[in-house]
Scaffold this motif. Structure first.
Motif, PDB file in Angstrom:
ATOM      1  N   PRO A   1      11.561  -0.118  46.244  1.00  0.00           N
ATOM      2  CA  PRO A   1      12.042   0.736  47.328  1.00  0.00           C
ATOM      3  C   PRO A   1      12.085   2.195  46.900  1.00  0.00           C
ATOM      4  CG  PRO A   1      13.886  -0.330  46.254  1.00  0.00           C
ATOM      5  CD  PRO A   1      12.647  -0.810  45.550  1.00  0.00           C
ATOM      6  N   PRO A   2      12.173   3.083  47.859  1.00  0.00           N
ATOM      7  CA  PRO A   2      12.271   4.500  47.531  1.00  0.00           C
ATOM      8  C   PRO A   2      13.528   4.733  46.703  1.00  0.00           C
ATOM      9  CG  PRO A   2      12.820   4.122  49.837  1.00  0.00           C
ATOM     10  CD  PRO A   2      12.328   2.825  49.286  1.00  0.00           C
TER      11      PRO A   2
ATOM     12  N   PRO B   1      14.163  -9.186  49.154  1.00  0.00           N
ATOM     13  CA  PRO B   1      14.945  -7.952  49.106  1.00  0.00           C
ATOM     14  C   PRO B   1      15.259  -7.490  47.690  1.00  0.00           C
ATOM     15  CG  PRO B   1      16.402  -9.787  49.523  1.00  0.00           C
ATOM     16  CD  PRO B   1      14.995 -10.361  49.500  1.00  0.00           C
ATOM     17  N   TYR B   2      15.309  -6.190  47.521  1.00  0.00           N
ATOM     18  CA  TYR B   2      15.980  -5.603  46.366  1.00  0.00           C
ATOM     19  C   TYR B   2      17.482  -5.654  46.620  1.00  0.00           C
ATOM     20  CZ  TYR B   2      12.228  -3.586  43.575  1.00  0.00           C
ATOM     21  OH  TYR B   2      11.165  -3.415  42.742  1.00  0.00           O
TER      22      TYR B   2
END
Lengths: 402, 402
Positions: free
Chosen positions: B395-396, B155-156
Motif C-alpha cells: 500500500p502507499p 489485506p495489509y
C-alpha cells in the motif's frame, strides 16, 4: 458552518450559520451570487449536505471565498434583501445534516481509555497492549444517529441485576460521551488505502457528537465482539458541520507517541487541534451546570491517523461517513468526558446545586456538549449538540402461548 | 430468487433466477404481465432490489403467484418471446443486489463460538457467560460488502510477529466464514422494538454470506471493542436473494435453549430452518474440494431472535440492511465453518489432493459457499457465493521527512 434547515413551507436546504442567522444558500445561489463558480444550484436544494460535500475542496474553497466577500463588514451585497436571504436560526428547523453511510467510533481519548481500564481492570495496566500501537475502533450504527435536540428515549435492554442474574428492563446507567465527529468529504476506492500525508484531504468537517451509552447493557453484552445495544439506540450529531479548514489556526503538535507508531501512522506535521469542549447538564427546573471541561488536544491519535488506519487494509470510506473520536477526557477529574468517569462508575456522585446529585442520567436531564477554539484573536464556535432523556416506554412483548 | 443483472448495453435491472436462465422482470413488467397487480414497473428498472423489497409482503405474494402461473409447466405465456424475456445467466453480469444501509454480524453459531473459546481460552468455559442469554453481535462495515465473484485482495494490516512485536504487512492468516445473511424487508422506527412473534415479517430473504477474516489483524486489534480491520476489507454476498417464504417447507424446531431465554426472546413456533451448507476450496490448477458440510440448524439463536434482540433497545432496522448469522459450524470437525476451526488455528493442516495442504488461504485460492434445502420432494437452491484471493499490493506509505 454548514447545515440543513427548513422553515415554514420551505423544504430543507443548505444553510450557512452566520451568528444568530442562517444564510439560505439555495436562495443566494438562485439569486446568482455564485455565478461563475461552476456550481449547480441544485446541490443547495438538498435535504442533506452530501452532494455539496462531494463537490470537493477546490469548489468549497471558491464558495468560501465568495461567501467571505459577500459577508464582509464592507459589503452591501445583501442590502435590501436581508430578509430574503437570512432567517433567524431560532425560527428554523434544523435537520440531520448528513446522510451517513457508515459510522465508526474510535477510542482515541487516552485518558478515557485509562480511566475505564483502572475501573474495570484494577490490577492490570490501565491500557491494553494494543492501545499505543493502533487507533482502536469499532463500527457503530449509522441509522440511529440523530440531530441535536432530538429526545433520547431511555432504552430497554438486557443486563445483570445486583444478584448477577440477567434481566430485561430500562437501562439504569444511562450515560453520555463527549466526542467529535469527522465528516468524510472524499471517497477512497475499496482496496486503496489513504496515506497519512493525504488523510486530512478526506475530511470535510467536524461536528460535536454525543455517543449515548447504556453502561449496564454494554457491560453484559460486549464480550467478545464489542458494544452493540449499549450504543445503538441513539447517537446525537450537531446540526452544523465546521469545515476542517476553519480549524487551521488551532493546529497543534500532539502528544508524544511512545512507542513511535509504525511508519504508516507517522505524521510529517502537527495534526492535532486545540478545541475547547464543555459538557453542560441541565436537570429539570434548574439552570445548566458545566460538569466537565475538556479539549481535543487530549486525543492520543490524530484525525489523520484514524483515517489512515481505517483504510490501511483497503476499507472504503465514502462521502458522508462519520468517524467519531471516542470519549475525549482530560487528565483531571473535572475534564472527564462521561458520567462513568465523572462518578467513577457510580461510586462518587456528582453534587449539583440545590442538593441534587447524579451518578448516571435521570429522565428529564439534558446534556449539552459545546465546542469552541480561540487563538490570537480568532474565535471559532462549533455550536452544540443537545439531548434530553425521556422515560423508557415498556416495549411490546411477545405473545407467549398459554 | 431475485437479483440484479445486466447484459450487453442493457442497464442493471431486477431478475428472477429460473434454472440456468434469468427472467427479466423489467421486460416482463413492461410487456404487461404484471398488469392488475398495482405495481409501478419502475421498481424493476433499478440497480438494486431496495424499492422492490419495500413494496412489502402482500405485493411480493401477488408477484410470486403471478410468476408461478407464468412459469408453470402448462403455461405458454412466453411462447415466441422466450429470447426476449430470458437471458442465460452465464451471459449476464450479476451485481450486488442490495444497497446495504447497515450491516450487523451475529455470533449465533454455537459450535463456532465454542471452538473459538476452546482455542483461545483453553482453561475456561468455552462459552462466555452471556452467550446463552442473548444473541451476541457487532456492527460491521456495509461499504465493503461486495457481490459474489468479486476478487478478494489480501489485506495489509497490523499484527504481532512471532516475537510478539507489532508489524505492518500482508495478513498471514486469511480465512473465510460460512454465514447466512438476512436481508431486511421492512423498517421499524427508531424507538420501536420488534416483537418476536412479528420478527420474521421483517425479513425479505436470505443470502449466502462470506465474512472474510484476517485472523492475525483481528487478534491484535479486537480488545476491547471488537473486530474492525480484521473484517472490514471485504465481505461477499451472493448475487441472489431467496425470499424467506421459500424456506417454509424447511422450518424446524431449534436447539433446546437452556437456560430458557428471557420472555422477549421466547418463540411461540419453530423458527429454525434446515438448510445444508457446503464450503468448497479450489486451489489453482486443481478441482474444487468440499472441505466442510454444515447446516443452518446448528444456529443457537434463530433469525427471529436476532431481529427482536437487535431492536430491543429501539434500534431502527431499515429495508436493505443485512444481518449475518456469524459462522455456522456443525458439531463435528468436517462441518466447521472457517479455516481457523478446520485447521485448529493452523495446528492441523488440511490435506488436500496432490499433497497440497492448507492452514489458511493462499493467494489464488477460491472459496465457494453453497446452500440448498430438500424436504419431501421440494428442493430449494440458495446458489453460491465465491471469491478468489488476490495477492496483497504494497500500500502507499507516508512520506516521512528525511
Amino acid at each position: 458552518m454548514y447545515g440543513i434547515f427548513s422553515y415554514g413551507i420551505a423544504s430543507p436546504r443548505v444553510g450557512l450559520k452566520h451568528g444568530q442567522f442562517i444564510l439560505d444558500l439555495e436562495i443566494v445561489s438562485l439569486l446568482g451570487y455564485f455565478n461563475g463558480l461552476g456550481i449547480d444550484p441544485a446541490v443547495f436544494a438538498q435535504p442533506v449536505l452530501n452532494d455539496f460535500i462531494a463537490l470537493g475542496k477546490p469548489v468549497h474553497q471558491r464558495i468560501r471565498q465568495r461567501l467571505r466577500e459577500l459577508l464582509s463588514a464592507e459589503s452591501n451585497s445583501f442590502e435590501g434583501i436581508h430578509d430574503q436571504v437570512f432567517i433567524e436560526e431560532s425560527r428554523a428547523q434544523l435537520h440531520l445534516p448528513i446522510r451517513i453511510g457508515n459510522y465508526t467510533d474510535f477510542y482515541a481519548g487516552i485518558h478515557h481509555a485509562e480511566n475505564v481500564g483502572r475501573m474495570f481492570r484494577p490490577n492490570g495496566d490501565p491500557l491494553l497492549p494494543n492501545y499505543k500501537h493502533l487507533p482502536v475502533a469499532y463500527h457503530g450504527r449509522a441509522s440511529s444517529i440523530i440531530v441535536s435536540g432530538t429526545p433520547i428515549r431511555r432504552p430497554y435492554g438486557q443486563y445483570l441485576d445486583i444478584d448477577n442474574k440477567p434481566v430485561f428492563g430500562p437501562s439504569q446507567t444511562l450515560d453520555f460521551e463527549l466526542e467529535l465527529g469527522l465528516v468524510i468529504g472524499k471517497s477512497n476506492s475499496l482496496g486503496e488505502p489513504v496515506r497519512i500525508d493525504e488523510a486530512e484531504e478526506y475530511i470535510f468537517g467536524i461536528t460535536l457528537f454525543n455517543d449515548w451509552s447504556a453502561r449496564d447493557i454494554q457491560r453484559w453484552e460486549y464480550q467478545p465482539l464489542g458494544p452493540f445495544l449499549g450504543k445503538n439506540f441513539a447517537s446525537s450529531l450537531s446540526a452544523w458541520v465546521l469545515p476542517i479548514e476553519d480549524l487551521e489556526p488551532f493546529r497543534l503538535e500532539g502528544p508524544e507517541q511512545e512507542p513511535i507508531p509504525l511508519p504508516y501512522l507517522q505524521h510529517a506535521r502537527p495534526s492535532y487541534f486545540d478545541i475547547q469542549l464543555d459538557v453542560m447538564l441541565t436537570i429539570p427546573g434548574q439552570e445548566p451546570v458545566v460538569i466537565s471541561q475538556s479539549n481535543a488536544r487530549f486525543l492520543y491519535w490524530s484525525f489523520a491517523q484514524m483515517i489512515t488506519h481505517h483504510t490501511a487494509g483497503g476499507c472504503n470510506l465514502q462521502v458522508g461517513d462519520v468517524l467519531a473520536t471516542g470519549t475525549i477526557s482530560g487528565n483531571t477529574p473535572g475534564s472527564y468526558g462521561s458520567l462513568l468517569e465523572l462518578s467513577w462508575n457510580g461510586t462518587r456522585p456528582l453534587h449539583l446545586e440545590n442538593g441534587d446529585t447524579r451518578t448516571f442520567l435521570n429522565d428529564g436531564d439534558t446534556v449539552t456538549l459545546r465546542g469552541r477554539a480561540f487563538s490570537r484573536g480568532i474565535r471559532v464556535d462549533l455550536g452544540e449538540v443537545a439531548g434530553t432523556i425521556q422515560p423508557a416506554i415498556y416495549p411490546p412483548v411477545s405473545r407467549i402461548p398459554d
